[in-house]
Design a protein around this motif. Structure first.
Motif, PDB file in Angstrom:
ATOM      1  N   ILE A  93      -2.678 -15.785   7.048  1.00 40.29           N
ATOM      2  CA  ILE A  93      -2.980 -14.454   6.386  1.00 40.29           C
ATOM      3  C   ILE A  93      -4.181 -14.971   5.223  1.00 40.29           C
ATOM      4  O   ILE A  93      -4.945 -14.368   5.098  1.00 40.29           O
ATOM      5  CB  ILE A  93      -1.739 -13.798   5.628  1.00 40.29           C
ATOM      6  CG1 ILE A  93      -0.723 -13.585   6.548  1.00 40.29           C
ATOM      7  CG2 ILE A  93      -2.165 -12.901   4.698  1.00 40.29           C
ATOM      8  CD1 ILE A  93       0.626 -13.204   6.119  1.00 40.29           C
ATOM      9  N   LYS A  94      -3.774 -16.072   4.787  1.00 42.99           N
ATOM     10  CA  LYS A  94      -4.761 -16.626   3.559  1.00 42.99           C
ATOM     11  C   LYS A  94      -4.657 -18.282   3.560  1.00 42.99           C
ATOM     12  O   LYS A  94      -3.446 -18.676   3.907  1.00 42.99           O
ATOM     13  CB  LYS A  94      -4.638 -15.914   2.291  1.00 42.99           C
ATOM     14  CG  LYS A  94      -3.434 -16.509   1.451  1.00 42.99           C
ATOM     15  CD  LYS A  94      -3.195 -15.749   0.335  1.00 42.99           C
ATOM     16  CE  LYS A  94      -2.056 -16.120  -0.631  1.00 42.99           C
ATOM     17  NZ  LYS A  94      -2.321 -17.601  -1.069  1.00 42.99           N
ATOM     18  N   PHE A  95      -5.448 -18.883   2.992  1.00 41.66           N
ATOM     19  CA  PHE A  95      -5.192 -20.157   2.746  1.00 41.66           C
ATOM     20  C   PHE A  95      -6.118 -20.492   1.292  1.00 41.66           C
ATOM     21  O   PHE A  95      -6.803 -19.875   0.972  1.00 41.66           O
ATOM     22  CB  PHE A  95      -5.840 -21.288   3.965  1.00 41.66           C
ATOM     23  CG  PHE A  95      -7.109 -20.656   4.403  1.00 41.66           C
ATOM     24  CD1 PHE A  95      -8.424 -21.030   3.613  1.00 41.66           C
ATOM     25  CD2 PHE A  95      -7.454 -20.081   5.513  1.00 41.66           C
ATOM     26  CE1 PHE A  95      -9.471 -20.589   4.096  1.00 41.66           C
ATOM     27  CE2 PHE A  95      -8.640 -19.802   6.016  1.00 41.66           C
ATOM     28  CZ  PHE A  95      -9.779 -19.939   5.247  1.00 41.66           C
ATOM     29  N   LYS A 150     -23.436 -13.211   0.574  1.00 41.57           N
ATOM     30  CA  LYS A 150     -22.883 -11.969  -0.103  1.00 41.57           C
ATOM     31  C   LYS A 150     -23.551 -10.806   0.934  1.00 41.57           C
ATOM     32  O   LYS A 150     -22.605  -9.967   1.172  1.00 41.57           O
ATOM     33  CB  LYS A 150     -23.446 -11.814  -1.527  1.00 41.57           C
ATOM     34  CG  LYS A 150     -22.663 -12.819  -2.402  1.00 41.57           C
ATOM     35  CD  LYS A 150     -23.275 -12.371  -3.862  1.00 41.57           C
ATOM     36  CE  LYS A 150     -22.375 -13.428  -4.790  1.00 41.57           C
ATOM     37  NZ  LYS A 150     -22.985 -13.128  -6.268  1.00 41.57           N
ATOM     38  N   ASN A 151     -24.527 -10.915   1.323  1.00 39.77           N
ATOM     39  CA  ASN A 151     -25.222  -9.691   2.287  1.00 39.77           C
ATOM     40  C   ASN A 151     -24.425  -9.731   3.480  1.00 39.77           C
ATOM     41  O   ASN A 151     -24.369  -8.537   4.127  1.00 39.77           O
ATOM     42  CB  ASN A 151     -26.731 -10.157   2.432  1.00 39.77           C
ATOM     43  CG  ASN A 151     -27.412  -9.831   1.297  1.00 39.77           C
ATOM     44  OD1 ASN A 151     -27.179  -9.290   0.159  1.00 39.77           O
ATOM     45  ND2 ASN A 151     -28.833 -10.427   1.166  1.00 39.77           N
ATOM     46  N   TYR A 152     -24.399 -10.856   4.053  1.00 42.20           N
ATOM     47  CA  TYR A 152     -23.409 -10.833   5.367  1.00 42.20           C
ATOM     48  C   TYR A 152     -21.883 -10.793   5.210  1.00 42.20           C
ATOM     49  O   TYR A 152     -21.116 -11.068   6.189  1.00 42.20           O
ATOM     50  CB  TYR A 152     -23.788 -11.922   6.436  1.00 42.20           C
ATOM     51  CG  TYR A 152     -25.222 -11.497   6.911  1.00 42.20           C
ATOM     52  CD1 TYR A 152     -25.539 -10.891   7.969  1.00 42.20           C
ATOM     53  CD2 TYR A 152     -26.397 -11.938   6.124  1.00 42.20           C
ATOM     54  CE1 TYR A 152     -26.614 -10.744   8.432  1.00 42.20           C
ATOM     55  CE2 TYR A 152     -27.784 -11.842   6.680  1.00 42.20           C
ATOM     56  CZ  TYR A 152     -27.716 -10.942   7.908  1.00 42.20           C
ATOM     57  OH  TYR A 152     -29.015 -10.828   8.214  1.00 42.20           O
ATOM     58  N   ASN A 153     -21.523 -10.559   3.871  1.00 39.73           N
ATOM     59  CA  ASN A 153     -19.994 -10.588   3.719  1.00 39.73           C
ATOM     60  C   ASN A 153     -19.238 -12.107   4.103  1.00 39.73           C
ATOM     61  O   ASN A 153     -18.153 -12.061   4.804  1.00 39.73           O
ATOM     62  CB  ASN A 153     -19.079  -9.604   4.557  1.00 39.73           C
ATOM     63  CG  ASN A 153     -17.829  -9.308   3.936  1.00 39.73           C
ATOM     64  OD1 ASN A 153     -17.577  -9.570   2.679  1.00 39.73           O
ATOM     65  ND2 ASN A 153     -16.961  -8.788   4.699  1.00 39.73           N
ATOM     66  N   PHE A 154     -20.180 -13.238   3.699  1.00 37.20           N
ATOM     67  CA  PHE A 154     -19.605 -14.598   4.380  1.00 37.20           C
ATOM     68  C   PHE A 154     -18.922 -15.146   3.212  1.00 37.20           C
ATOM     69  O   PHE A 154     -19.220 -15.451   2.337  1.00 37.20           O
ATOM     70  CB  PHE A 154     -20.882 -15.049   4.378  1.00 37.20           C
ATOM     71  CG  PHE A 154     -20.612 -16.728   5.105  1.00 37.20           C
ATOM     72  CD1 PHE A 154     -20.383 -16.699   6.477  1.00 37.20           C
ATOM     73  CD2 PHE A 154     -20.335 -17.911   4.386  1.00 37.20           C
ATOM     74  CE1 PHE A 154     -20.034 -17.771   7.244  1.00 37.20           C
ATOM     75  CE2 PHE A 154     -20.044 -18.953   5.388  1.00 37.20           C
ATOM     76  CZ  PHE A 154     -19.816 -19.038   6.680  1.00 37.20           C
ATOM     77  N   SER A 155     -17.315 -15.026   3.492  1.00 40.35           N
ATOM     78  CA  SER A 155     -16.271 -15.191   2.498  1.00 40.35           C
ATOM     79  C   SER A 155     -16.285 -16.767   2.457  1.00 40.35           C
ATOM     80  O   SER A 155     -16.707 -17.452   3.420  1.00 40.35           O
ATOM     81  CB  SER A 155     -14.964 -14.774   2.924  1.00 40.35           C
ATOM     82  OG  SER A 155     -14.590 -15.042   4.286  1.00 40.35           O
ATOM     83  N   ARG A 156     -15.479 -17.310   1.760  1.00 39.85           N
ATOM     84  CA  ARG A 156     -15.095 -18.558   1.394  1.00 39.85           C
ATOM     85  C   ARG A 156     -14.089 -19.004   2.583  1.00 39.85           C
ATOM     86  O   ARG A 156     -14.358 -20.034   3.158  1.00 39.85           O
ATOM     87  CB  ARG A 156     -14.152 -18.608   0.116  1.00 39.85           C
ATOM     88  CG  ARG A 156     -13.304 -19.990  -0.078  1.00 39.85           C
ATOM     89  CD  ARG A 156     -12.586 -20.124  -1.435  1.00 39.85           C
ATOM     90  NE  ARG A 156     -11.867 -21.116  -1.782  1.00 39.85           N
ATOM     91  CZ  ARG A 156     -10.588 -21.218  -1.476  1.00 39.85           C
ATOM     92  NH1 ARG A 156     -10.019 -20.172  -0.883  1.00 39.85           N
ATOM     93  NH2 ARG A 156      -9.842 -22.236  -1.783  1.00 39.85           N
ATOM     94  N   PHE A 162     -15.159 -22.137   5.292  1.00 40.58           N
ATOM     95  CA  PHE A 162     -14.142 -23.172   5.652  1.00 40.58           C
ATOM     96  C   PHE A 162     -14.046 -23.176   7.043  1.00 40.58           C
ATOM     97  O   PHE A 162     -14.153 -24.277   7.785  1.00 40.58           O
ATOM     98  CB  PHE A 162     -12.798 -22.994   5.007  1.00 40.58           C
ATOM     99  CG  PHE A 162     -12.816 -23.454   3.470  1.00 40.58           C
ATOM    100  CD1 PHE A 162     -13.682 -24.072   2.997  1.00 40.58           C
ATOM    101  CD2 PHE A 162     -11.555 -23.137   2.685  1.00 40.58           C
ATOM    102  CE1 PHE A 162     -13.431 -24.447   1.756  1.00 40.58           C
ATOM    103  CE2 PHE A 162     -11.485 -23.434   1.648  1.00 40.58           C
ATOM    104  CZ  PHE A 162     -12.671 -24.024   0.882  1.00 40.58           C
ATOM    105  N   LEU A 163     -13.919 -22.125   7.893  1.00 38.03           N
ATOM    106  CA  LEU A 163     -13.856 -22.070   9.332  1.00 38.03           C
ATOM    107  C   LEU A 163     -14.861 -22.528   9.954  1.00 38.03           C
ATOM    108  O   LEU A 163     -15.209 -23.235  11.080  1.00 38.03           O
ATOM    109  CB  LEU A 163     -13.577 -20.728   9.747  1.00 38.03           C
ATOM    110  CG  LEU A 163     -12.090 -20.158   9.271  1.00 38.03           C
ATOM    111  CD1 LEU A 163     -12.027 -18.651   9.684  1.00 38.03           C
ATOM    112  CD2 LEU A 163     -10.919 -20.807  10.151  1.00 38.03           C
TER     113      LEU A 163
END
Length: 491
Positions: free
Chosen positions: A252-254, A127-133, A137-138
């Motif tokens: 765009i999204k997955f 969350k602190n590093y804005n590490f998204s889902r 995956f990437l």
């Protein structure tokens, strides 16, 4: 409630009760009359006991029947229940790395409080590093690539089978028109060239596939190399019979990890089709055999394929580890806006081990001595369509050197934006045996760091900001030395 979830919860509760009572599986077997193997399967969530067996366990363990079958967990096991119900384990591609979900659950069950604290720590960092889902995956796919030296023999063989089936001559340049014909005639595609450009909001979107009608919409701004790659990816999805896929390029999204993994497989197939293994190996051998580095010969190798410089550099990361046994390498892609001092590392790959140049998510300034950044600056200030250079980067603090090949080109979808692609090869005895030109005195050697904030080079004339992290470290070390002296003096 899923049946598997109920089995897992009962198994976890039974294991906790047994261990709280200081019983081994053998001991519980003797106490209950149930076999050790049967009890083990229950605890691992593979079997759910019948009511009469639950009654026996309830009596022998002195635990109420209702408590045994309840899905409510105590505070020690509650985090595991939350973990299972959140379906996060379904999101993590465990099988990709040879991990069974049951093994992970077993690890959690053995130390629930500690594992829960660890998971919470990871989530907070993310969350602190804005590490998204999506980022997760990437990163998983990238780790998968690195674990396999970014070479996949089954995909290489699939390309050869495709070429034979559709009579594509891999010794000749693969053209988009030939690939388009296969898509239309064999797979029933309808391809429209101008539709996407009617919508400004789509920005840099290059293609959109509509599966119901097998319609492929293309931007009219893409060049021949991009068109070739898009067609090759579509052929990959069809020839490899991939159903779970992404429909836009770039994405765009997955929704699932499989979409991300299959996108990688299709991209790999496309690269191997456009830049065939045998042909690029021959081109690279001609460059490596020379006693001096021939930039024109290397550029001729890039231009001999109907693909972008980025596709060529990506293909190097497949071919060099397998064909030339050059396994210590990295791949970097930077983007840059003209007249800006910002450089963004948008893609990276490190084989064998984490190399010195790496992404930084805290807005530090990447080393301006890197050839990849120099070429970006050159192309943004000039009129060339392709800037290329080679450099030996000497990381003094790490005691390692890399031969870095770098190309910069204009971003066709954004005005005044540019991108550079670089591959760095660790200079060691293995590389010296493979590259005859490595001792070429005309290749510039540059002492480099990773970011200005952490760089020890004192005479750098292109430094953006002071080495604040090193200054802080030196200050703390000086304070520690004084404290040690005072402690010794007055002890």
């Amino acid at each position: 409630m899923q049946e598997d979830y109920i089995k897992l919860i009962f198994g976890l509760k039974l294991k906790q009760i047994r261990t709280d009572k200081k019983l081994s599986l053998f001991g519980l077997s003797k106490l209950s009359g149930l076999s050790k193997s049967y009890l083990n399967e229950i605890e691992n969530g593979k079997k759910y006991p019948k009511p009469d067996k639950i009654a026996i366990l309830s009596e022998k363990l002195d635990v109420p029947y209702d408590q045994m079958v309840s899905l409510k967990l105590d505070k020690n096991l509650a985090p595991i229940g939350d973990l299972l119900q959140s379906k996060i384990l379904k999101e993590i591609p465990l099988e990709l790395f040879g991990i069974k979900e049951s093994n992970l659950i077993d690890i959690v069950a053995n130390a629930p409080a500690k594992v829960n604290a660890f998971i919470s720590t990871i989530i907070k960092i993310a969350k602190n590093y804005n590490f998204s889902r999506e980022s997760f995956f990437l990163a998983s796919v990238r780790s998968f690539q690195e674990a396999n030296n970014n070479y996949f023999e089954d995909l290489e063989q699939s390309v050869l089978k495709f070429a034979k089936a559709y009579q594509v001559d891999l010794d000749q340049t693969v053209r988009s028109q030939d690939l388009k014909e296969i898509l239309v005639e064999e797979f029933g595609y309808t391809i429209l060239d101008n539709e996407l450009s009617n919508y400004d909001a789509l920005g840099k979107l290059r293609s959109l596939f509509v599966p119901k009608t097998k319609t492929l919409l293309l931007s009219n701004e893409i060049d021949e190399a991009q068109r070739n790659f898009i067609f090759a990816k579509e052929l990959a999805y069809n020839f490899l019979d991939i159903k779970e896929r992404l429909y836009t390029f770039p994405w765009i999204k997955f929704d699932t990890f499989d979409q991300v993994l299959n996108n990688f497989y299709a991209s790999y197939f496309a690269g191997a089709l456009i830049i065939p293994s045998a042909k690029i190996k021959a081109k690279l051998s001609a460059v490596f055999e020379k006693d001096t580095f021939d930039a024109n010969l290397f550029l001729e190798a890039i231009n001999s394929f109907n693909g972008s410089p980025e596709s060529f550099y990506q293909r190097l990361t497949n071919i060099l580890p397998k064909a030339f046994n050059i396994q210590n390498l990295f791949f970097l892609r930077f983007t840059h806006k003209a007249n800006s001092n910002k450089f963004y590392l948008t893609k990276e790959l490190h084989l064998s081990h984490q190399q010195s140049p790496h992404a930084n998510e805290t807005n530090e300034h990447y080393c301006r001595r890197w050839v990849s950044l120099q070429k970006l600056k050159d192309i943004s200030l000039g009129n060339n369509t392709h800037e290329f250079d080679v450099q030996i980067s000497n990381y003094q603090d790490d005691g390692v050197k890399y031969l870095v090949l770098s190309s910069a080109t204009k971003d066709p979808f954004r005005d005044n934006h540019y991108r550079s692609i670089s591959v760095g090869l660790l200079i060691n005895k293995q590389l010296q045996r493979k590259l005859n030109f490595l001792e070429d005195g005309n290749i510039a050697t540059q002492n480099v760091g990773v970011t200005c904030e952490r760089c020890t080079i004192t005479d750098c004339k292109v430094r953006e900001v002071p080495a604040i992290f090193l200054e802080k470290k030196a200050k703390n070390e000086n304070m520690a030395a004084i404290v040690a002296t005072l402690s010794s003096k007055f002890s």
